[in-house]
Each structure stands twice: as structure tokens, then as C-alpha cells.
Design a protein around this motif. Structure first.
Motif, mmCIF file in Angstrom:
data_model
loop_
_atom_site.group_PDB
_atom_site.id
_atom_site.type_symbol
_atom_site.label_atom_id
_atom_site.label_comp_id
_atom_site.label_asym_id
_atom_site.label_seq_id
_atom_site.Cartn_x
_atom_site.Cartn_y
_atom_site.Cartn_z
ATOM 1 N N ILE A 35 0.823 -1.209 0.000
ATOM 2 C CA ILE A 35 0.000 0.000 0.000
ATOM 3 C C ILE A 35 0.858 1.261 0.000
ATOM 4 N N TRP A 81 -2.787 -2.271 10.412
ATOM 5 C CA TRP A 81 -3.345 -1.354 9.404
ATOM 6 C C TRP A 81 -3.438 0.064 9.968
ATOM 7 N N ALA A 85 -3.808 4.552 3.399
ATOM 8 C CA ALA A 85 -4.631 4.550 2.185
ATOM 9 C C ALA A 85 -4.694 5.955 1.603
ATOM 10 N N ASN A 86 -4.881 6.940 2.483
ATOM 11 C CA ASN A 86 -4.907 8.325 2.006
ATOM 12 C C ASN A 86 -3.583 8.705 1.367
ATOM 13 N N ILE A 136 -5.702 1.653 -6.800
ATOM 14 C CA ILE A 136 -6.563 0.930 -5.856
ATOM 15 C C ILE A 136 -6.720 -0.528 -6.312
#
Ligand SMILES: Nc1ncnc2c1ncn2[C@@H]1O[C@H](COP(=O)(O)OP(=O)(O)OP(=O)(O)O)[C@@H](O)[C@H]1O
Ligand SMILES: [Mg+2]
Lengths: 261, 245
Positions: free
Chosen positions: B84, B181, B186-187, B148
Motif C-alpha cells: 500500500i 493497518w 490509504a490516504n 486501488i
């Protein structure tokens, strides 16, 4: 009428256009002739503003100096200009039909049917039928030029520019294209400027002829005057081929015979 | 030309995009077309690259973590985090830069040298806005979406490869991935993807739009576009990491 005054253009230290002044007549076929590399394309692109000149003025319609108007004014003026490029410059991702309809899509609010009618009218005008769905890479050179002309006239321009409309075409097709340009000019009363180094075109369609030599204007006049012009460089250019040389010799012979009798 | 020349001209090109479109509907249609071309056209390569990236990172992490004291789920956590933070938003995008960047630069370069851009200008079309803006918008939207997709695929392929090769079970892998996590990751990945999407489309458009010469130069522009995009992506990768993490 398009008037250019004292146009100068250099690329780096190399001066390509040297103080060119000319006035291109309204509703006529104006020709710019000259050897390869004499600056015809540069002159034409300067007149339509694709090349920025160093100094001079370009006056459309007796009032607008093309070099001084703002962006919006230039856009407006350009809508009255159609241009056929040396390499046709068709959009190769679009079919013939889509190429010609492009300016209509962009600038008009016509319905699809009206647009298609106009497109087919223009394609008919250039004698191109049943090529609507072909892509540019499926066309011959002459067909590309025709599509280019159709695209150039689809918006009913007041000015038509053609850069070497018959380079790379056989003599017969060249004449067809020349005639087409001449007819379009007369029918729609367009002010047309054509770049060429083809003497056949000069003799066929040149209402006004401007001869460039090394970026300088060496001669201007009507096609009827060109055979008897005394300009040395122009003579070299016209009579480079045997065909025109022989015509001239016969002409001279006839004239001297007439004198002797 | 010096770096400053290029940079100045690049900024001017971007500035020239802020004009009123001749016809908004045509621009929307063009954006949609570019989204399909850039997005859908790149799904294949993203799938292939992501599957291998996930597999490799899992196997290699497992290879390094041999101590019986460390729980197997750590493999899942390290693999997911690397995917990620870096693999999906940077490595995948580097490969996309090769594909999309050379595509854009050679398309515009060809249009330039064959006078198609001049033809647009003569019609009165604002050529830079019409050609470049839709590409930038489409790419800035589609590349994050591809990232994504890439992240999900990589994590799943990592998980399955772990299971098949027996280095870590599916359950352990997922436990680790979820346990450590951090939502901000993710941002962060999305911010990177948006930045890179903009860089790829604008920089390669710049090199394509200002191509001069012949067919050889089109090739050169495409190569230069890809090289510069890759360097800039890595540069901004570092800058963003420094600023945001
Ligand atoms: N972008 C440019 N940069 C530098 N020099 C240029 C550029 N464009 C044209 N030239 C030079 O300008 C001169 C005139 O070129 P131009 O294309 O106008 O010739 P031409 O008369 O149209 O020739 P042809 O009949 O072969 O088309 C040439 O010597 C060319 O090298
Ligand atoms: Mg030329």
C-alpha cells in the motif's frame, strides 16, 4: 484583401523572410511561387499566425492587423480561414467524415443531420464520394488533399490557404486539384492563397503571382506577364524545365518572325 | 535547453489550459474517451504487474523472517504495508508511466510534426486545451483508480501465494495485514497516485506538444517523457514521504 507589409522572420541568425510586402487580391487565386526552401511555407504560416514574425504587419479586410489583435480576436478571424497543409494534416484517428465534421461540431449548434448534409456537400464539391468511413491512412495522396480541402471549406471561410496542394501528385491529378481550387475560389468568392512550385498551376490559376527567391520578393504580377518578365531569377525558375523553355523559344521566334514580316 | 527553460515552458503550457472551452460537451466527451483509453487500456498490465508484485513481496518477506519467535502474521503485515505504501502507488505507476507517458508523448508529437496541431489552431481551436486538458483530467482520475485495483490485487495475490507455497496461511496473512493497518496509509497512497497521475500526463504532454522535427524526434520525445516522468515520480515519492509520514 490581405496585405502584408515589410514582413521579416529569422530562425536564429538565419533570416528566412526579408522585408516582404504584398497584397493578395480579394476573391482571386493568389500564388506564392519559388524554389524549395525559398520560404513559401514560412510566409504562409506567418500570414495565418502559426509562425510569429519578427516585424511587419499583416492586415486582413483593410482594418485588422493580425499581429496586434488579442487572442479572442485572432480566434474569431481564424474561423474565417481555411487551410490545406502541405502534408494534408488530417486527424489520423478520425474517419474522413469525422475530419470534415470536426469544425462544425466545435463551432456550430447545427443538428447532426444539418452537419452531415454540409459534410456531404463539401465532399461532393471535391468529388469524393463513398470515402466517408475511410481513415486517412487508407487514402491516396490526392484523396487526402481533397479531404483537406473539404475540411478547409466546410465553415464557409473567406480566406483559403493551400500549401503545395499538388506536391506529390501526378500531373493529371494536379490539374484536377488546381481546377477545384480555382472553382471554389470563384464560386464562393474566397480570397485564396496557394503555395506552389508547379509552373502548370501558375499558368492555370495564377491571378496574382508572387515570386520568392531566398526569402525575398523578386517579382509580382499576373500570370500573363510572367512569360515575358525580365527578372533573371524568375526566368531561371520558370524555364528550368525544357517544356517551358521551348514554349518561350517558339514564342520569341514567332515574335521576331512577325517583326521581320 | 536548460532545466529552467523547460520548466518555464511547462508552466506556461499548464497556464494556457485555463481557457473557456469552445464547447464544453466536446471536452467532456474527450475526457471520457481518454479515461477509457488510459484507464481501461491499462487494466491488463496492472493486473499482471500487481499479481507478481504481491507474490514476490510475500515470498521475500517470508525468506527474511525465519525466526520462530516472530509470528507468521508479521509477513502479512509487512507485505500489505509495502504494497500500500510503495508497490501499488509507486512501482505500478512507474510501469504505467512507461505505457501512458510514451503513448501521450508520441500521439501529441505525431500530431505536431504532421501539422495536425497547426490545423486545430487554424480552425480556431485552442489546441493545448483541447488536446492536453482531457488527458490530464483523465489520468489524474484513472491512475488512482488503477492504483486501488493494483493494491487489492497485490494483497490477494500475496495472500494466495503465501498459502500455496506454505510460507504463511491465508488467515495469518490477513490477521497481520489488518492488525497493523493504519488508515492514513490509504490516504497517503491516494495522494501519491493523484500526484503521479498529474505528473505523467502533464509532463509527457509537454514533451509531445513541443516536439520539433521529424519522426525521429517523436521517438526521442517519447523516451524523454518516460525518463523524466520516472525521475519525477521517484523524486516526489521521497518528498511526499518526507512531508506526510
Ligand atoms: N522551424 C524552423 N526552424 C528553422 N528553420 C526553418 C524552420 N522552418 C523553416 N526553416 C527554414 O526556412 C527556409 C524556408 O523553408 P520553407 O519551408 O518555407 O520552404 P518552402 O519554400 O516551403 O519549400 P518547399 O517548396 O520545399 O516546401 C528553409 O531554409 C528552412 O530550413
Ligand atoms: Mg513548403
Amino acid at each position: 484583401m490581405i496585405e502584408v507589409k515589410d514582413l521579416n522572420k529569422s530562425f536564429g541568425s538565419k533570416q528566412i523572410l526579408k522585408a516582404i510586402s504584398a497584397s493578395f487580391e480579394e476573391g482571386k487565386c493568389n500564388l506564392i511561387i519559388g524554389a524549395s526552401g525559398s520560404g513559401k511555407t514560412v510566409l504562409m504560416k506567418s500570414i495565418v499566425g502559426l509562425i510569429k514574425v519578427n516585424s511587419g504587419s499583416i492586415i486582413y479586410n483593410n482594418d485588422t492587423d493580425f499581429l496586434k489583435i488579442d487572442d479572442a480576436g485572432r480566434k474569431e478571424l481564424r474561423k474565417q480561414i481555411g487551410m490545406l497543409f502541405q502534408g494534408s494534416a488530417l486527424f489520423d484517428s478520425l474517419t474522413v467524415e469525422k475530419n470534415v465534421i470536426f469544425p462544425l461540431n466545435m463551432f456550430t449548434n447545427m443538428t447532426y443531420k444539418e452537419k452531415m448534409n454540409r459534410v456531404n456537400e463539401c465532399l461532393d464539391r471535391v468529388n469524393l464520394k463513398e470515402a466517408n468511413k475511410l481513415f486517412p491512412n487508407e487514402l491516396s495522396g490526392g484523396m487526402k488533399k481533397r479531404v483537406g480541402i473539404a475540411r478547409a471549406i466546410v465553415m464557409n471561410p473567406k480566406y483559403l490557404f493551400c500549401d503545395e496542394p499538388n506536391s506529390g501528385l501526378d500531373p493529371q491529378t494536379s490539374i484536377v486539384i488546381d481546377k477545384l481550387i480555382k472553382d471554389i475560389t470563384d464560386d464562393y468568392k474566397i480570397t485564396t492563397i496557394v503555395n506552389t512550385h508547379d509552373m502548370n498551376s501558375v499558368m492555370e490559376i495564377g491571378d496574382y503571382v508572387l515570386f520568392l527567391y531566398n526569402g525575398e520578393k523578386y517579382w509580382e504580377g499576373h500570370r500573363n506577364e510572367i512569360m515575358n518578365a525580365s527578372n533573371h531569377q524568375l526566368n531561371d525558375f520558370i524555364f528550368a524545365g525544357r517544356f517551358f523553355r521551348e514554349i518561350k523559344e517558339q514564342n520569341n521566334k514567332r515574335l521576331s518572325d512577325e517583326k521581320n514580316n | 535547453m536548460t532545466f529552467l527553460n523547460h520548466f518555464g515552458r511547462y508552466v506556461l503550457l499548464l497556464k494556457s489550459l485555463w481557457v473557456r472551452p469552445e464547447k464544453t460537451s466536446i471536452y467532456w466527451r474527450e475526457i471520457a474517451r481518454q479515461m477509457v483509453e488510459i484507464g481501461v487500456g491499462s487494466v491488463g498490465i496492472v493486473v499482471i504487474v500487481s499479481c507478481f508484485l504481491g507474490a514476490v513481496v510475500t515470498v521475500q518477506t517470508a525468506y527474511q523472517l525465519t525466526s520462530p519467535l516472530i509470528s507468521k502474521s508479521i509477513i502479512g503485515s509487512i507485505a500489505a504495508n509495502s504494497i500500500i505504501l510503495e508497490l501499488a502507488p509507486t512501482v505500478t505507476v512507474l510501469i504505467l508511466a512507461g505505457k501512458i507517458g510514451s503513448n501521450i508523448a508520441s500521439e501529441l508529437g505525431t500530431m505536431r510534426i504532421s501539422e495536425q496541431i497547426d490545423a486545430l489552431e487554424i480552425m480556431g481551436v485552442h489546441s493545448s486545451a483541447y488536446l492536453v486538458l482531457p488527458k490530464i483530467v483523465a489520468s489524474t482520475i484513472m491512475i488512482p483508480l488503477l492504483v486501488i485495483v493494483s493494491a487489492f490485487l497485490s494483497i490477494f495475490s500475496g495472500m494466495w501465494v503465501g498459502e500455496f507455497t506454505g510460507v504463511v496461511s491465508k488467515q495469518d496473512f490477513m490477521t497481520g495485514a489488518i492488525q497493523y493497518w493504519i488508515p492514513f496509509m490509504a490516504n497517503f497512497a491516494l495522494i501519491k497516485a493523484i500526484t503521479f497521475g498529474f505528473i505523467i500526463s502533464s509532463v509527457s504532454s509537454y514533451f509531445g506538444y513541443y516536439t520539433e522535427g521529424g519522426a525521429l524526434e517523436v521517438g526521442r520525445s517519447a523516451t524523454r517523457a518516460v525518463v523524466v516522468c520516472c525521475v519525477l515520480i521517484l523524486f516526489f515519492d521521497y518528498i511526499l514521504a518526507q512531508l506526510l509520514l
